[in-house]
Motif scaffolding. Structure first.
Motif, mmCIF file in Angstrom:
data_model
loop_
_atom_site.group_PDB
_atom_site.id
_atom_site.type_symbol
_atom_site.label_atom_id
_atom_site.label_comp_id
_atom_site.label_asym_id
_atom_site.label_seq_id
_atom_site.Cartn_x
_atom_site.Cartn_y
_atom_site.Cartn_z
ATOM 1 N N ASP A 157 0.600 -0.826 -0.199
ATOM 2 C CA ASP A 157 0.203 -0.015 0.164
ATOM 3 C C ASP A 157 0.810 1.480 0.150
ATOM 4 O O ASP A 157 0.473 2.286 -0.940
ATOM 5 C CB ASP A 157 -1.022 0.110 1.585
ATOM 6 C CG ASP A 157 -2.043 -1.382 1.199
ATOM 7 O OD1 ASP A 157 -2.177 -1.652 -0.030
ATOM 8 O OD2 ASP A 157 -2.047 -1.609 2.648
ATOM 9 N N ILE A 158 1.936 1.393 0.705
ATOM 10 C CA ILE A 158 2.866 2.945 0.802
ATOM 11 C C ILE A 158 3.791 2.770 -0.415
ATOM 12 O O ILE A 158 3.259 3.227 -1.170
ATOM 13 C CB ILE A 158 3.416 2.411 1.768
ATOM 14 C CG1 ILE A 158 3.131 2.229 3.039
ATOM 15 C CG2 ILE A 158 5.064 3.812 1.743
ATOM 16 C CD1 ILE A 158 4.638 1.735 4.042
ATOM 17 N N LEU A 159 4.640 1.379 -1.228
ATOM 18 C CA LEU A 159 4.819 1.718 -2.338
ATOM 19 C C LEU A 159 3.910 2.327 -3.834
ATOM 20 O O LEU A 159 4.155 2.770 -4.690
ATOM 21 C CB LEU A 159 5.948 0.764 -2.961
ATOM 22 C CG LEU A 159 5.811 0.023 -1.963
ATOM 23 C CD1 LEU A 159 6.431 -1.063 -3.056
ATOM 24 C CD2 LEU A 159 7.330 0.839 -1.714
ATOM 25 N N ARG A 160 2.367 1.472 -3.897
ATOM 26 C CA ARG A 160 1.188 2.294 -4.480
ATOM 27 C C ARG A 160 1.192 3.769 -4.117
ATOM 28 O O ARG A 160 1.557 4.518 -5.663
ATOM 29 C CB ARG A 160 0.422 1.856 -4.599
ATOM 30 C CG ARG A 160 0.031 0.028 -4.972
ATOM 31 C CD ARG A 160 -1.171 -0.054 -5.073
ATOM 32 N NE ARG A 160 -1.763 -0.861 -3.821
ATOM 33 C CZ ARG A 160 -1.874 -1.507 -3.161
ATOM 34 N NH1 ARG A 160 -1.486 -2.907 -4.284
ATOM 35 N NH2 ARG A 160 -2.172 -2.068 -2.159
ATOM 36 N N LYS A 161 1.487 4.199 -3.044
ATOM 37 C CA LYS A 161 1.180 6.037 -3.172
ATOM 38 C C LYS A 161 2.926 6.339 -3.762
ATOM 39 O O LYS A 161 2.140 7.930 -3.818
ATOM 40 C CB LYS A 161 1.004 6.482 -2.085
ATOM 41 C CG LYS A 161 -0.389 5.779 -1.370
ATOM 42 C CD LYS A 161 -0.600 5.916 0.654
ATOM 43 C CE LYS A 161 -2.139 5.147 0.709
ATOM 44 N NZ LYS A 161 -1.945 5.314 1.941
ATOM 45 N N LYS A 162 4.017 5.672 -3.081
ATOM 46 C CA LYS A 162 5.134 6.647 -3.247
ATOM 47 C C LYS A 162 6.121 7.067 -4.633
ATOM 48 O O LYS A 162 6.862 7.719 -5.030
ATOM 49 C CB LYS A 162 6.360 5.889 -2.432
ATOM 50 C CG LYS A 162 5.711 6.374 -0.769
ATOM 51 C CD LYS A 162 6.647 6.317 0.301
ATOM 52 C CE LYS A 162 6.525 6.994 1.493
ATOM 53 N NZ LYS A 162 6.363 8.266 1.621
ATOM 54 N N ASN A 163 5.767 5.443 -5.327
ATOM 55 C CA ASN A 163 6.061 5.489 -7.058
ATOM 56 C C ASN A 163 4.951 4.975 -7.886
ATOM 57 O O ASN A 163 4.706 4.052 -7.741
ATOM 58 C CB ASN A 163 8.046 4.704 -6.313
ATOM 59 C CG ASN A 163 8.459 4.438 -7.290
ATOM 60 O OD1 ASN A 163 8.345 4.610 -8.698
ATOM 61 N ND2 ASN A 163 9.624 4.879 -7.229
#
Length: 499
Positions: free
Chosen positions: A105-111
């Protein structure tokens, strides 16, 4: 380099193993213990015809506070934000964990470009985990085996179109610059001072918690390296490239080196070995001391190791902002330095504060001075005039009544300076006289602190027949001569012909 690729994931999923596979070298420390990697390590990667920068990161942790795990996570998140592509690794043998779902979930928002890969997928044991990775919602997962190099062709197929897009973007953003080259440019001339193409190689070494990472962060102007009050945070020898006050440098941060008897953990042994390897790559070594407990036995051993390896040495006393009696302390530091490290007599000793940045200008000047001396070359004519004056002032000893003659001196190498002296009876030249000559070189040619190598070569005699043994007449020769003598005697002739 067309783009940067950051490898992220939970601890012990094989990020460092894949990093080593892509760069083609064992740069990152690899061990079965989770959480070996703590800092960001960059390397030049090759995959087919692709050339890019790969970043090995610390394992993503659920901690978000100011603990060591929390600081490691923030450092990894920053690498994710700055990278062009993010490669998210999971362990195919373990399957998808709750932590993997949170990080997805974090990676979908950051990169914008996230590639999902299930590592350790060789054999049947990892097949189920690779299929389970679909549930993360990051597209089709790649089945990888970083240990055996499987699945890299699938990674190439995904990176190839992205690399083309990044290359086109870089060309569009590149400004047009007119460069006027001087007419007398000599392309074969050796590079003497550091350049962008060949930056100065600088290693910072010292005991744990001396402030090495904090000092480098202050030089970089950003929190690039993981720091904190805990001793022994740094494990890998991390290198970063930066222009430090106008001088291009590649700076190595190394793990703190404790006494050998106290190093029992396998991981700490690997960390120290990685730091020693960085010293061998370096040109200038900064030995960082804690001003509160300077010149302990381990500090002396570290400095002596740098001198033995032939590196230019700068000694820096850190945490100077905490010292109240600065004048008296500086005098004490200099006296102890001259007494405890005579092999580095005259080397720069500077005081710095890694926390406030005070004294960085002195450190920069000392590094350049040490580098210049380390590369210095002296003409043969000056050296031989100097040698004549030195031997006249203090002639070599005459062991056993045989006089030692120093005939000729020349400089054979630089980095560090090395000199060859042609002499007689070189095996009988005492160590004290060799030190007398080395100290004279330091003083008369302004080479303080740098390691100096002095080699004696036996000149011998110029008579080429001196070592030739006289031939001993054989029995056959004596017999022939006797027969000739008897024949001449029978004829009434003298035993030896006249003339």
């Amino acid at each position: 380099m067309s783009f940067t690729l950051a490898i992220v994931g939970r601890p012990n999923v094989g990020k460092s193993t894949l990093f080593n596979r892509l760069v083609g070298k064992r740069l990152a420390l690899v061990d079965d213990t989770p959480g070996v990697t703590r800092d960001l390590r960059e390397g030049d990667a090759r995959l087919g015809d692709l050339r890019f920068v790969v970043i090995d990161s610390a394992g993503l942790e659920l901690a978000e506070d100011d603990s060591l795990q929390g600081r490691m996570r923030r450092l990894t998140e920053r690498a994710v934000e700055e990278a062009d592509v993010c490669l998210f690794l999971i362990d195919a043998r373990v399957g998808v964990t709750p932590a993997d779902e949170i990080f997805a979930d974090i990676l979908r928002k950051k990169n914008a470009h996230v590639i999902l890969a299930a590592n350790k997928a060789e054999g049947n044991a990892g097949a189920a985990g690779a299929l389970e990775a679909w549930s993360l919602g990051l597209g089709e997962p790649i089945a990888l085996s970083a240990e055996h190099g499987q699945g890299l062709d699938d990674l190439y197929d995904i990176l190839q179109p992205l690399a083309d897009g990044f290359a086109a973007r870089n060309v569009a953003q590149m400004p047009e610059v007119d460069v006027d080259l001087p007419e007398d440019l000599d392309e074969d001339a050796p590079i003497r001072m550091p350049t962008e193409a060949r930056p100065l190689q600088l290693a910072v070494i010292g005991r744990p918690n001396a402030g090495k990472s904090t000092l480098i962060n202050k030089i970089l102007g950003e929190d690039r390296l993981l720091t904190g009050p805990e001793a022994g945070i740094t494990r890998d020898a991390i290198s970063v490239t930066k222009t430090f006050m106008g001088t291009p440098m590649r700076i190595w941060d190394t793990a703190g080196m404790r006494k050998k008897a106290r190093v029992s953990d396998k991981l700490e042994k690997l960390s120290v070995a990685d730091g020693l390897r960085a010293v061998r790559f370096a040109e200038v070594v900064v030995v960082l001391l804690d001003v509160n407990i300077p010149f302990e036995v381990q500090d002396l051993r570290i400095a002596d190791f740098a001198e033995t390896e032939g590196r230019a040495v700068v000694v820096a006393a850190n945490k100077w902002d905490l010292e109240e009696e600065k004048t008296e302390k500086l005098k004490e530091l200099r006296e102890n330095f001259e007494r405890l490290l005579p092999q580095l007599r005259g080397a720069p000793l500077v005081t710095v504060s890694a926390k406030t940045g005070k004294g960085l200008d002195r450190l920069h000047n000392a590094i350049l001075k040490a580098y210049e001396v380390w590369n210095r070359r002296i003409s043969t004519a000056k050296l031989n005039n100097w040698l004549g004056a030195m031997t006249e002032a203090h002639p070599p000893p005459a062991p056993g009544g045989r006089r030692i003659k120093l005939r000729y001196i020349t400089q054979a190498k630089t980095r560090p300076p090395g000199f060859v002296i042609k002499a007689t009876h070189t095996d009988q030249i005492p160590e004290s006289y060799s030190r007398y000559l080395v100290n004279g070189l330091r003083a008369d040619f302004d080479m303080p602190g740098t390691p100096i190598r002095l080699y004696f070569r036996d000149q011998g005699s110029t008579n080429p027949y001196k070592e030739r043994k006289k031939s001993i007449p054989s029995r056959l020769t004596k017999h022939v001569e006797a027969k000739k003598h008897a024949a001449r005697k029978d004829k009434g002739l003298p035993s030896k012909p006249k003339g």
